[in-house]
Design a protein around this motif. Sequence first.
Motif: not given
Length: 301
Positions: A118-125
């Motif tokens: 989930x951090x990989x998917x949504x961690x940048x935006x």
Amino acid sequence: LRHPPSPMIPNYEIVDCSTLDEFWDFVSPIGDKFGKQASSYIFRGQGDSAWALTPRAYRNEVIARYKRGMMATLRDHPGQFFFEWAQLSSFIRYCDSTGLALPNDSMEFREYFSQSTITHVHGIDSWDWPHERVMPLMALAQHHGIPTRLLDWSNHPYVACYFAAASVVGEMPDTAKKLAVFGLDMNKISHIAGIKHVRVPGSTSENLAGQGGSFILINNTGFRGEAFTPDVSLESKLTRTGSMLIKVTLPQPLAGDLLLRCDKFGVSAASAFPGYGGAATAVLESTQAFNFKLAAASGIP
């Protein structure tokens, strides 16, 4: 008394009612405003007409209360996403510990919802948060008190009346305040950027089914390093053309009478929260409503 949409509050009509009968007739599902054949409204009740239509996860006081420790230092949009995800992840953990089933659950969903993925998917935006597959879980958590970015609405105006009145009768009457029922025109919502109507299966939650519930998702997303803006409301997303939101108000001292009338029409905590807990709450709220009505009639401040 009807007010045209205010230039300070775009796309916003206010109807101030002074009596219970006037209020009840105006919000009626067979009334002149909401009973038209082509109309399609959803409704929300609030105990104070001054409150904005802001999801709990966006409210400053909620963020201050529940976003603690290292998480509190993450003030950008991905940081807000992580706070909301952490609440849902803890909800999953406690449900697992007691064997409670979760909607849309699967091994694939658990992999997607793991911290690393989930951090990989949504961690940048956070533009794609929450993903469609998260909506049923978020709806269930919302209906059991977890703050989310969903705003509760109902297909039934009298359910909205119940929630507006029930949030007031545990307090003392205040002649300076009004409660409110909002109506949102679904025929126009597709033309407004930044808000989305969310429906999940009724089996997601007994409460959802009992309330004829659905949700409005209010966009508040952005990139890493971009400060999250709290207290974003539905009103802030509306345009100045047309009239898709209407607020109908009633003096707060009439909340007891309103709750008792809702009960006579079969709308109470027992119907909104199916189960023993809802039945017990209905018993207590009916007494509160009667006491509130007496206090209002006697002019107790």
